[in-house]
Write a protein that holds these residues in place. Structure first.
Motif, mmCIF file in Angstrom:
data_model
loop_
_atom_site.group_PDB
_atom_site.id
_atom_site.type_symbol
_atom_site.label_atom_id
_atom_site.label_comp_id
_atom_site.label_asym_id
_atom_site.label_seq_id
_atom_site.Cartn_x
_atom_site.Cartn_y
_atom_site.Cartn_z
ATOM 1 N N ALA B 93 0.820 -1.208 0.000
ATOM 2 C CA ALA B 93 0.000 0.000 0.000
ATOM 3 C C ALA B 93 0.859 1.265 0.000
ATOM 4 N N SER B 94 2.048 1.172 0.581
ATOM 5 C CA SER B 94 2.786 2.401 0.840
ATOM 6 C C SER B 94 3.869 2.714 -0.190
ATOM 7 N N GLN B 95 4.378 1.709 -0.854
ATOM 8 C CA GLN B 95 5.579 1.940 -1.647
ATOM 9 C C GLN B 95 5.294 2.525 -3.024
ATOM 10 N N ASN B 96 6.370 2.697 -3.788
ATOM 11 C CA ASN B 96 6.211 3.278 -5.119
ATOM 12 C C ASN B 96 5.742 2.230 -6.124
ATOM 13 N N ASN B 97 5.500 2.714 -7.341
ATOM 14 C CA ASN B 97 4.860 1.867 -8.333
ATOM 15 C C ASN B 97 5.669 0.645 -8.707
ATOM 16 N N SER B 98 6.971 0.831 -8.900
ATOM 17 C CA SER B 98 7.773 -0.318 -9.340
ATOM 18 C C SER B 98 7.774 -1.386 -8.264
ATOM 19 N N TYR B 99 7.782 -0.912 -7.001
ATOM 20 C CA TYR B 99 7.768 -1.887 -5.923
ATOM 21 C C TYR B 99 6.434 -2.629 -5.902
ATOM 22 N N LYS B 100 5.369 -1.899 -6.109
ATOM 23 C CA LYS B 100 4.052 -2.540 -6.144
ATOM 24 C C LYS B 100 4.006 -3.605 -7.222
ATOM 25 N N LYS B 101 4.566 -3.232 -8.365
ATOM 26 C CA LYS B 101 4.567 -4.182 -9.477
ATOM 27 C C LYS B 101 5.315 -5.444 -9.085
ATOM 28 N N ALA B 102 6.498 -5.237 -8.485
ATOM 29 C CA ALA B 102 7.324 -6.387 -8.121
ATOM 30 C C ALA B 102 6.627 -7.236 -7.063
ATOM 31 N N ALA B 103 5.988 -6.562 -6.082
ATOM 32 C CA ALA B 103 5.309 -7.310 -5.022
ATOM 33 C C ALA B 103 4.146 -8.103 -5.587
ATOM 34 N N ALA B 104 3.401 -7.474 -6.486
ATOM 35 C CA ALA B 104 2.282 -8.191 -7.100
ATOM 36 C C ALA B 104 2.794 -9.383 -7.896
ATOM 37 N N PHE B 105 3.969 -9.182 -8.492
ATOM 38 C CA PHE B 105 4.580 -10.284 -9.244
ATOM 39 C C PHE B 105 4.888 -11.450 -8.313
ATOM 40 N N VAL B 106 5.440 -11.142 -7.119
ATOM 41 C CA VAL B 106 5.748 -12.209 -6.160
ATOM 42 C C VAL B 106 4.453 -12.930 -5.760
ATOM 43 N N LEU B 107 3.435 -12.153 -5.451
ATOM 44 C CA LEU B 107 2.160 -12.774 -5.037
ATOM 45 C C LEU B 107 1.623 -13.673 -6.143
ATOM 46 N N ARG B 108 1.743 -13.179 -7.350
ATOM 47 C CA ARG B 108 1.256 -13.961 -8.481
ATOM 48 C C ARG B 108 2.027 -15.265 -8.607
ATOM 49 N N ALA B 109 3.367 -15.133 -8.473
ATOM 50 C CA ALA B 109 4.214 -16.311 -8.635
ATOM 51 C C ALA B 109 3.924 -17.333 -7.545
ATOM 52 N N VAL B 110 3.636 -16.840 -6.337
ATOM 53 C CA VAL B 110 3.339 -17.770 -5.243
ATOM 54 C C VAL B 110 1.980 -18.430 -5.477
ATOM 55 N N ALA B 111 1.006 -17.608 -5.842
ATOM 56 C CA ALA B 111 -0.368 -18.121 -5.955
ATOM 57 C C ALA B 111 -0.544 -19.065 -7.123
ATOM 58 N N LYS B 112 0.385 -18.983 -8.068
ATOM 59 C CA LYS B 112 0.215 -19.724 -9.305
ATOM 60 C C LYS B 112 0.199 -21.236 -9.101
ATOM 61 N N HIS B 113 0.963 -21.713 -8.091
ATOM 62 C CA HIS B 113 1.237 -23.145 -8.079
ATOM 63 C C HIS B 113 0.101 -24.009 -7.582
ATOM 64 N N SER B 114 -0.468 -23.668 -6.436
ATOM 65 C CA SER B 114 -1.495 -24.574 -5.915
ATOM 66 C C SER B 114 -2.530 -23.792 -5.120
ATOM 67 N N PRO B 115 -3.698 -24.402 -4.924
ATOM 68 C CA PRO B 115 -4.739 -23.733 -4.131
ATOM 69 C C PRO B 115 -4.271 -23.427 -2.702
ATOM 70 N N GLU B 116 -3.413 -24.294 -2.147
ATOM 71 C CA GLU B 116 -2.968 -24.072 -0.762
ATOM 72 C C GLU B 116 -2.140 -22.799 -0.675
ATOM 73 N N LEU B 117 -1.223 -22.648 -1.666
ATOM 74 C CA LEU B 117 -0.376 -21.441 -1.657
ATOM 75 C C LEU B 117 -1.230 -20.190 -1.864
ATOM 76 N N SER B 118 -2.220 -20.314 -2.771
ATOM 77 C CA SER B 118 -3.115 -19.171 -2.978
ATOM 78 C C SER B 118 -3.841 -18.845 -1.690
#
Lengths: 331, 507
Positions: B93-118
């Motif tokens: 919520a607090s950081q700049n745009n590039s950081y948000k992008k990178a964080a969303a990327f991490v969340l996406r990468a984690v959530a991608k694999h299995s329902p448990e990780l999501s």
């Protein structure tokens, strides 16, 4: 005496006789009474029977008449019913006949209309043909558009290459590699090199890293299907009315991202005490020279632009707005 | 002097941290390096760098983490176990745009694999943070957040429900209106992922007015966007009649048919899937598609593609034909049967063949006319062959049997039936012989042809159990012919004749 005697005996006899008779009568009395009762009862029975049979006969007559009456009434009812049923059957049969005709007609007319079905199926066929043709046309169109886009891309790449290798252009003295003296005509690249106006790649355009200023912008080339060579427009593009605005912000994206060391340095910055001047002592002359260099360039450019304006007027219908625009830019 | 040195030391440290993180990030983007990185304990090194004072280091570290988590299940689990997610989400919520992008990327990468990780991401409150990011101004952030939400919603209904509960749908619909194509693309894909689970979720998406926006984009020149749009529409329409009707009411149809000739094959596939999902509900919806010329386009589409891409087209033909005989006739007139026959011979995979066989069965089951078309396309022997083939899958065999049965019960085209007399097993033969026994009493020409083509002989050779249905049908056929002919064609008649010759005494 004898007489008396006789009478007496007679009396005696008589009394005896009477006694005897009384006794006899007494003996028979019960039997006779019984017989009398039987006779009386038989008689009475006869009478009662006769009466009863009389009553029965009368009852039979009444029943006979009543039964006949009711049976006739019932029969009449039955006949009526039978007649009614017969009539109903007939009516129903007729109704079925009518319904059959009507339903047949209705269904044939509206639901399973043979001609409508035939027409529909023919319609499907025709529609399919139309769709097929339209889709074929569309596909052809798409293919051509794609080819055209590819062509434009290729041209842009060529022009870019020409820009980068402008030094290979042949001069009056020395023919370039694309214009070998033992060939009758120069290579097409040579033509391209000649047409491309060279401008030194001063800096990269802000958006695309590879685009050099003076290159034709893709927007200028994106008009499909015109085989008009894109490099002709090169000169126009650098002074076209759609002049690219200078970037608002500097290259640094975010104010936050200044190097911490640098910030630190500013923070602890104390002015150094030197005798050296901030500007060089030839600064004035340099500035004057710079101004002089700028002046002729501006002049030159103006001539080109006006020439180009005339060209525009010949080509475009909305030349007026463009010239006005261009004038504003020059002055 | 000492001041300089101090500054220099700090600068150097920072530079080397940045360099390290950048190198790791670069290395992590190549899959072959990841195992080495993992062995070198990169995860525990990256964790403190996530909390670095310098935003660019944080961001690059997040990027590196994203690449790592993207690569494998185990690494994604490791990210969850290292407790990086809560920090990421709180700083989202607090950081700049590039950081948000990178964080969303991490969340996406984690959530991608299995329902448990999501589920782990959801449990950390990732969805709410991502939904907040959806209303960011930067299209890149929106894109990354929508993408991560899509990966979370993809797994199952409850995860999608949590995305919906966080209020993502109105934001996603707003993202569809963004000028940037990539954002539109990802938003459409996320909507599609949300819709695919249950009718209720699809209904929620529809109620937010997504269909109108999606329908506007079907003629967009961008192929990938079109793919996602059609996928979303098909996922919406697959659930119920009312949803399918709403999709139809958005008047996408003649325009969507045009996309069956798109350059991109997945666009074509998704259009076909959309048509299949719409068509399967009611005859009226099928009629709409047929009327706008969808049949011809689909049949042409079947001719232009291969393999799994054909499957939706084949199933669509089957669904349309299943509704009514008129629609089945429309399929036949659109040259669907030869095309299906072609598919049957060209395709090798059993599930596609099974779908094709099913569709053929649906087309041929209505009237003798339909069955005749199927029989004249020489499909009955092919179906029989597939049914008899030992290496056909069970499903394929069952479908073949059902199709054959339903077509044979309607078929009165005897020349088409005759080949089946020779090599059908008794459970199919029963239907074939029954058809003959129904037609032959009324058709003298057919009787003649039946004798001359050797059909009668074949019928006499059939060994049926006395009293069985098959025997009854054979008797019915035999009663159509004179006794001598029947006897003449019975097997063993020559021996009987010879016997008579031997016992014959000339006078």
């Amino acid at each position: 005496m004898a007489e008396l005697m006789k009478i007496e005996t007679q009396v005696e006899l008589f009394i005896e006789e009477i006694l005897h008779r009384h006794n006899q009568a007494e003996e028979n009395r019960k039997r006779e009474n019984q017989a009398a009762i039987r006779i009386q009862s038989w008689f009475r029975a006869c009478r009662v029977r006769a009466y009863l049979s009389h009553l029965h006969k009368k009852a039979v007559i009444i029943q006979k008449i009543w039964r006949g009456f009711t049976a006739r009434a019932r029969f009449r009812q039955m006949v009526k019913e039978a007649y009614f049923i017969m009539k109903m059957n007939f009516y129903e049969e007729m109704a079925v006949r009518i319904q059959r005709r009507w339903r047949g007609f209705f269904v044939r007319k509206y639901t399973h209309n043979f001609y409508a079905r035939k027409r529909y199926l023919r319609g499907v066929l025709v529609n399919n043909e139309f769709v097929r043709r339209d889709l074929d046309e569309l596909e052809e169109l798409q293919r051509r558009e794609k080819n055209c886009l590819e062509l434009v891309k290729e041209q842009t790449a060529k022009v870019y290459l020409a820009h980068r290798s402008h030094h290979l252009l042949s001069t009056k003295q020395c023919p370039g590699v694309f214009n070998p003296p033992f060939k009758p005509a120069p290579h097409e690249m040579e033509q391209l090199l000649r047409q491309v106006k060279y401008q030194p790649p001063t800096r990269l355009a802000p958006g695309g890293g590879t685009r050099v200023l003076g290159m034709p912008s893709p927007a200028a080339l994106s008009v499909p299907w015109t085989r008009e060579s894109p490099w002709i427009k090169t000169r126009r593009s650098c002074c076209s009315p759609r002049f690219t605005l200078p970037p608002i912000a500097s290259k640094k994206q975010q104010g936050l991202l200044r190097e911490p060391g640098e910030v630190w340095e500013q923070h602890v910055n104390c002015p150094d005490l030197t005798l050296r001047l901030q500007t060089s002592y030839t600064h004035l002359e340099e500035a004057q020279n710079h101004l002089q260099q700028l002046q002729p360039a501006k002049f030159y450019r103006r001539t080109i632009r006006t020439g180009n304006m005339l060209h525009n007027q010949g080509l475009n219908s909305d030349a007026f707005t463009k010239t006005a625009y261009a004038k504003k830019f020059i002055l | 002097m000492s001041q300089r040195q101090i500054i220099q030391a700090f600068e150097q440290y920072q530079k080397s941290r940045l360099q390290f993180v950048q190198t790791v990030s670069d290395l992590a983007s190549r899959p072959q390096n990841i195992e080495m990185l993992q062995n070198a304990g990169v995860m525990s090194l990256l964790r403190p760098l996530m909390l670095d004072v310098v935003p660019s280091i944080q961001q690059t570290a997040a990027l590196a983490l994203g690449h790592l988590a993207d690569h494998s299940d185990d690494l994604a689990e490791a990210v969850v176990k290292e407790d990086i997610l809560p920090h990421l989400i709180s700083s989202l919520a607090s950081q700049n745009n590039s950081y948000k992008k990178a964080a969303a990327f991490v969340l996406r990468a984690v959530a991608k694999h299995s329902p448990e990780l999501s589920q782990a991401v959801v449990a950390c409150g990732g969805v709410d943070a991502l939904v907040v990011c959806l209303s960011d101004f930067d299209p890149g952030v929106k894109e990354a957040a929508a993408w991560a939400l899509g990966f979370i919603a993809r797994h199952n209904a409850s995860l999608s429900q949590s995305v919906v509960d966080a209020g993502a749908i109105p934001q996603l619909v707003m993202c569809l209106l963004e000028p940037k194509v990539t954002v539109k693309r990802i938003a459409a894909s996320t909507l599609s992922d949300i819709c695919k689970h249950t009718p209720e979720l699809a209904q929620t998406v529809v109620e937010s007015g997504a269909i109108a926006h999606l329908a506007q984009m079907i003629l967009n020149p961008d192929a990938k966007l079109k793919r996602q749009v059609f996928s979303a529409l098909s996922q919406i329409s697959k659930h119920s009649i009312s949803l399918a009707e709403m999709v139809i009411e958005a008047e996408i149809f003649p325009a969507a048919v045009v996309c069956l000739r798109d350059q991109d094959e997945f666009v074509r596939k998704n259009v076909c899937t959309l048509m299949r999902e719409v068509v399967k509900h009611t005859p009226e919806l099928s009629q709409v598609i047929v009327n706008c010329g969808g049949m011809a386009a689909v049949v042409d589409y079947l001719g232009n593609c291969q393999g799994n891409l054909r499957l939706p087209g084949i199933m669509m033909l089957g669904y349309v034909a299943a509704h009514s005989e008129k629609l089945a006739m429309a399929v036949i007139l659109s040259k669907g049967v030869p095309q299906l026959s072609l598919c049957l011979s060209e395709e090798t995979e059993h599930h596609i063949k099974a779908a094709t066989v099913w569709s053929i069965g649906q087309i041929g089951q209505h009237t003798p006319e339909h069955a005749k078309v199927v029989a004249t396309a020489n499909l009955l022997p092919k179906l029989l062959e597939l049914y008899m083939d030992a290496c056909s899958s069970e499903d394929l065999q069952a479908k073949c049997k059902k199709a054959l049965k339903s077509i044979l019960q309607k078929c009165t085209y005897l020349p088409g039936l005759e080949p089946l007399l020779y090599d059908a097993p008794s459970n199919i033969l029963k239907h074939v012989v029954f058809q003959f026994s129904k037609v032959l009493p009324h058709d003298s020409k057919a009787r003649r042809l039946f004798v001359t083509s050797g059909g009668l002989k074949k019928v006499q050779e059939i060994e049926a159990e006395p009293g069985s249905v098959l025997q009854e049908h054979i008797n019915a056929i035999n009663s159509c012919f004179p006794e001598e002919i029947v006897r003449y064609y019975s097997p063993g008649y020559s021996e009987v004749l010879l016997e008579r010759l031997e016992t014959y005494q000339p006078a």
